[in-house]
Write an enzyme that holds these catalytic residues in place. Structure first.
Site, mmCIF file in Angstrom:
data_model
loop_
_atom_site.group_PDB
_atom_site.id
_atom_site.type_symbol
_atom_site.label_atom_id
_atom_site.label_comp_id
_atom_site.label_asym_id
_atom_site.label_seq_id
_atom_site.Cartn_x
_atom_site.Cartn_y
_atom_site.Cartn_z
ATOM 1 N N SER A 83 0.824 -1.219 0.000
ATOM 2 C CA SER A 83 0.000 0.000 0.000
ATOM 3 C C SER A 83 0.857 1.267 0.000
ATOM 4 O O SER A 83 0.413 2.311 -0.474
ATOM 5 C CB SER A 83 -0.917 -0.004 1.227
ATOM 6 O OG SER A 83 -0.130 -0.042 2.403
ATOM 7 N N CYS A 91 3.931 1.423 -1.357
ATOM 8 C CA CYS A 91 5.022 1.090 -2.269
ATOM 9 C C CYS A 91 4.887 1.874 -3.569
ATOM 10 O O CYS A 91 3.793 1.966 -4.117
ATOM 11 C CB CYS A 91 4.926 -0.402 -2.551
ATOM 12 S SG CYS A 91 6.021 -0.953 -3.841
ATOM 13 N N ARG A 129 20.332 9.676 4.783
ATOM 14 C CA ARG A 129 20.269 10.125 3.385
ATOM 15 C C ARG A 129 19.363 9.165 2.639
ATOM 16 O O ARG A 129 19.053 8.093 3.171
ATOM 17 C CB ARG A 129 21.667 10.112 2.739
ATOM 18 C CG ARG A 129 22.232 8.731 2.642
ATOM 19 C CD ARG A 129 23.650 8.672 2.108
ATOM 20 N NE ARG A 129 24.149 7.319 2.357
ATOM 21 C CZ ARG A 129 23.915 6.283 1.569
ATOM 22 N NH1 ARG A 129 23.227 6.419 0.462
ATOM 23 N NH2 ARG A 129 24.384 5.084 1.861
ATOM 24 N N GLU A 176 -20.259 -4.332 -7.704
ATOM 25 C CA GLU A 176 -21.283 -4.970 -6.874
ATOM 26 C C GLU A 176 -20.652 -5.602 -5.630
ATOM 27 O O GLU A 176 -21.292 -5.700 -4.578
ATOM 28 C CB GLU A 176 -22.000 -6.041 -7.706
ATOM 29 C CG GLU A 176 -23.187 -6.676 -7.027
ATOM 30 C CD GLU A 176 -23.764 -7.816 -7.861
ATOM 31 O OE1 GLU A 176 -24.708 -7.576 -8.626
ATOM 32 O OE2 GLU A 176 -23.245 -8.946 -7.758
HETATM 33 P P1 IMP Z 1 0.821 -3.609 2.709
HETATM 34 O O1 IMP Z 1 0.382 -4.729 3.611
HETATM 35 O O2 IMP Z 1 0.011 -3.531 1.446
HETATM 36 O O3 IMP Z 1 0.889 -2.303 3.428
HETATM 37 O O4 IMP Z 1 2.292 -3.984 2.210
HETATM 38 C C1 IMP Z 1 3.361 -4.232 3.103
HETATM 39 C C2 IMP Z 1 4.555 -4.734 2.304
HETATM 40 O O5 IMP Z 1 5.079 -3.711 1.460
HETATM 41 C C3 IMP Z 1 5.740 -5.138 3.163
HETATM 42 O O6 IMP Z 1 5.613 -6.385 3.786
HETATM 43 C C4 IMP Z 1 6.889 -5.086 2.154
HETATM 44 O O7 IMP Z 1 6.974 -6.267 1.387
HETATM 45 C C5 IMP Z 1 6.480 -3.958 1.227
HETATM 46 N N1 IMP Z 1 7.204 -2.701 1.496
HETATM 47 C C6 IMP Z 1 7.551 -2.144 2.681
HETATM 48 N N2 IMP Z 1 8.138 -0.950 2.509
HETATM 49 C C7 IMP Z 1 8.171 -0.737 1.183
HETATM 50 C C8 IMP Z 1 8.666 0.338 0.373
HETATM 51 O O8 IMP Z 1 9.120 1.366 0.833
HETATM 52 N N3 IMP Z 1 8.562 0.161 -0.977
HETATM 53 C C9 IMP Z 1 8.030 -0.977 -1.541
HETATM 54 N N4 IMP Z 1 7.505 -1.972 -0.807
HETATM 55 C C10 IMP Z 1 7.594 -1.863 0.533
#
Ligand code: IMP
Length: 333
Positions: free
Chosen positions: A171, A173, A267, A326
């Site tokens: 989410s 990413c 950084r 739906e």
């Molecule tokens: P979510 O459950 O959809 O929020 O996704 C979480 C997953 O996103 C994590 O377990 C990682 O695999 C991935 N993730 C974490 N940080 C980053 C980032 O900065 N960029 C891309 N993917 C990430």
């Protein structure tokens, strides 16, 4: 040349005959290999706005497990491991101090190591995995992330017990925006589930609901890794923030976001994530309780008493855009 790839929202499971009377008849146990088994197939992501010793404790009590993030000193990560009574997995990288980190974490009794790299189908990851497999033959090694069967088999062949599957679906990413690469997580799970190696499959990234968890398990995942679903809970690191309108929120951020990189190494280079605030949700136990209930109901709609039965019985359909509309609540305001 082009193949179509499906996302969670593109598919639904067809309900099937069921003789399950109560959700308590459903067994969500999964064996992840080498001494890691779960009663609730949920794993907390190694992120500095998700995982803490408190989160690890609560997830473990609910039947899942957490992964301590690696963006901290070895000493601090070991302290966090100790505070989670040895019921936790700890993330490491594949360069710098990673070997020393593993030695110390093993000495502090972690339940497993997670080789945590954005592009896991990589020579450096393969070599580190082989080295760690030799160094700790009895310890659970999780590795990732991969998006294809070739990537999954590459890590499985080098000794990974469990593999994180999903690139670009998180989410927070922005990998697909920045690099043009990735595969919808649902499709990756379907593809990797064809592997003939016995490694456990962890669906990681883009799981928004208990329904998505059921779809991931039905498509072949043994467990799911969660970020956003656990975000904003009491146990996540960081303080609550009060917005001008009086809303209570917490930070949830990608580990490759500029904010996270600035924080852990002063950084930032590549920028593949974002930082946001999310509504404060209260204790994670409540969230886990709801997920547990939703997943159990999901299995009962397929007439499945456990995850293996779900995988055997699952019949997916592809939804049209009208069907997808739906499928979400659609009452007028
Ligand atoms: P979510 O459950 O959809 O929020 O996704 C979480 C997953 O996103 C994590 O377990 C990682 O695999 C991935 N993730 C974490 N940080 C980053 C980032 O900065 N960029 C891309 N993917 C990430």
């Amino acid at each position: 040349m082009f193949t179509k790839a499906l996302a969670f929202e593109d598919v639904l499971l067809k309900p099937a005959y069921s003789d399950i009377v109560t959700r308590a008849d459903i067994d969500l146990n999964v064996d992840m290999g080498r001494d890691v088994s779960l009663r609730l197939p949920v794993i907390a992501s190694p992120m500095d706005s998700i995982m803490s010793p408190e989160m690890g404790e609560k997830i473990y009590e609910a039947g899942g497990i957490g992964v301590l993030h690696r963006y901290q000193s070895i000493e601090k990560q070991c302290k966090e491991a100790q505070a989670t009574s040895g019921n936790v997995i700890a993330a490491v990288g594949v360069t710098g101090d990673y070997f020393e980190r593993v030695s110390e974490l093993v000495r502090h009794g972690v339940a497993g190591i997670c080789i945590d790299v954005a592009h896991g189908h990589h020579d450096q990851v393969g070599r580190a995995l082989e080295k760690l497999r030799d160094f700790c033959p009895g310890l659970h090694i999780m590795a990732g992330n991969v998006a294809t069967l070739e990537g999954f088999d590459y890590l499985a062949a080098r000794g990974a017990d469990s593999i994180r599957v999903g690139i670009g679906g998180g989410s927070i990413c922005s990998t697909r925006i920045q690099t043009g690469h990735g595969v919808p997580t649902f499709q990756s799970v379907l593809e990797c589930s064809r592997s003939e190696y016995g490694a456990a499959l962890i669906a990681d990234g883009g799981i928004k609901t208990s329904g998505d968890i059921v779809k991931a398990l039905a498509a072949g995942a043994d467990a799911v890794m969660l970020g956003s679903l656990l975000s904003g809970t009491t146990e996540t690191p960081g303080a609550v923030i009060k917005s001008a309108s009086g809303e209570v929120r917490k930070i949830y951020r990608g580990m490759a976001s500029p904010e996270a990189q600035l924080n852990w190494r002063g950084r930032y280079s590549s920028n593949e994530g974002v930082s946001r605030t999310v509504i404060f949700k209260g204790p994670v136990t409540n969230v886990l309780y709801e997920l547990d209930k939703g997943v159990r109901s999901g299995l009962s709609y397929s007439g499945a008493r456990n995850v293996r039965e779900l995988q055997a019985k699952a019949r997916f359909i592809i939804q049209t855009p009208a069907g997808a509309k739906e499928s979400s609540t659609h009452i007028d305001e």
